[in-house]
Design an enzyme around this catalytic site. Structure first.
Site, PDB file in Angstrom:
ATOM      1  N   GLU A  74      17.348  25.015  -0.697  1.00 17.47           N
ATOM      2  CA  GLU A  74      17.227  24.797  -2.140  1.00 17.47           C
ATOM      3  C   GLU A  74      17.433  23.329  -2.499  1.00 17.47           C
ATOM      4  OE1 GLU A  74      18.325  27.436  -5.046  1.00 17.47           O
ATOM      5  OE2 GLU A  74      17.957  29.227  -3.873  1.00 17.47           O
ATOM      6  N   HIS A 102      16.758  26.941  -7.246  1.00 18.84           N
ATOM      7  CA  HIS A 102      16.039  25.669  -7.275  1.00 18.84           C
ATOM      8  C   HIS A 102      14.753  25.796  -6.474  1.00 18.84           C
ATOM      9  CE1 HIS A 102      20.232  24.821  -8.062  1.00 18.84           C
ATOM     10  NE2 HIS A 102      19.861  23.716  -8.671  1.00 18.84           N
ATOM     11  N   LYS A 122      21.217  29.575 -13.975  1.00 17.99           N
ATOM     12  CA  LYS A 122      20.640  28.223 -13.936  1.00 17.99           C
ATOM     13  C   LYS A 122      19.369  28.252 -13.095  1.00 17.99           C
ATOM     14  CE  LYS A 122      21.278  23.633 -11.893  1.00 17.99           C
ATOM     15  NZ  LYS A 122      22.014  22.852 -10.881  1.00 17.99           N
TER      16      LYS A 122
END
Length: 251
Positions: A87, A144, A171
């Site tokens: 990530e 991510h 997130k």
């Protein structure tokens, strides 16, 4: 109104988006210098990117350094993040070692927030978020994608999954291939934040995505990342610039 997450008096999900600055030092000396610098800048959160630390594979060394950072940072809220190579981080840990590191960090009382990667495995994430909450810390569950921006439906699904697995703050950060991808990220930010289950953090990376780092709050992102010395992801603005822009946008 969205549920507010309060950390050392900082109310995440209310008012102007909060600014987080990463610590990326590889040695104790570099981290000491960075922590001193962070005490002089206008930030809301510090994030220790543990994967940059040269002794990140030693839980004991990490906990010792974490205690020192807590002391150096005073009352600045501290996010503990081991970002895996898959990530965008600097190294990998197996699932067992990763879970142990995060549990120990939460148990230490020196980290206010623990960042847990969404795709570590549903059961591992669910157990970690519950443990982090029991220990009195806050969990960010993150994803991510440094290669692309998934569809709006997929992005929404990932943010909602993070919430279902116990995240206090979901997130997501993605890489845009064009300005349309940035619009996709902002659209999903508005869509999911409008559900009012609590704060979320989103960003589109690189130069094309910089607008999301400064205007994301308009669409519902509660926190943005700025650099004091070294950026931890592409597109981060210097924290002083970022504060001026945010104050102008959200005054």
């Amino acid at each position: 109104m969205s549920r507010i997450v309060e950390i050392r008096g900082i109310r995440l999900g209310e008012g102007v988006p909060k600014i987080c600055v990463p610590l990326t030092g590889r040695t104790k000396e570099e981290l000491r210098e960075e922590a001193g610098l962070l005490r002089t800048v206008d930030l809301d959160f510090a994030e220790w990117r543990v994967d940059f630390f040269e002794k990140a594979d030693s839980v004991e060394a990490v906990l010792g350094q974490l205690a020192e950072l807590r002391n150096l940072l005073g009352n600045i809220p501290l996010i503990f993040t081991f970002r895996s190579a898959r990530e965008g981080g600097q190294r990998e840990l197996n699932a067992e070692a990763y879970a142990r590191l995060n549990r120990e960090a939460a148990a230490s009382g020196h980290a206010d927030v623990i960042d847990i990667e969404l795709f570590t495995g549903d059961e591992v994430v669910r157990e970690l978020t519950a443990e982090v909450r029991r220990l009195g810390a806050v969990s960010i569950v993150s994803n991510h994608d440094f290669n692309a921006t998934p569809s709006q439906e997929e992005l929404a699904s990932r943010l909602r999954l993070a919430r279902e697995l116990g995240a206090d703050v979901p997130k997501i950060a993605v890489m845009p291939r064009n300005p349309g991808d940035v619009l996709t990220l902002l659209a999903v930010t508005y869509e999911v934040s409008s559900e009012e289950h609590g704060p979320i953090i989103t960003m589109s990376m690189a130069q094309t995505g910089v607008v999301s780092r400064i205007a994301g709050g308009t669409f519902g992102s509660a926190l943005t990342f700025g650099a004091a010395k070294n950026a931890s992801a592409p597109g981060q603005l210097a924290v002083a610039e970022l504060r001026v822009i945010l104050n102008a946008l959200y005054a």
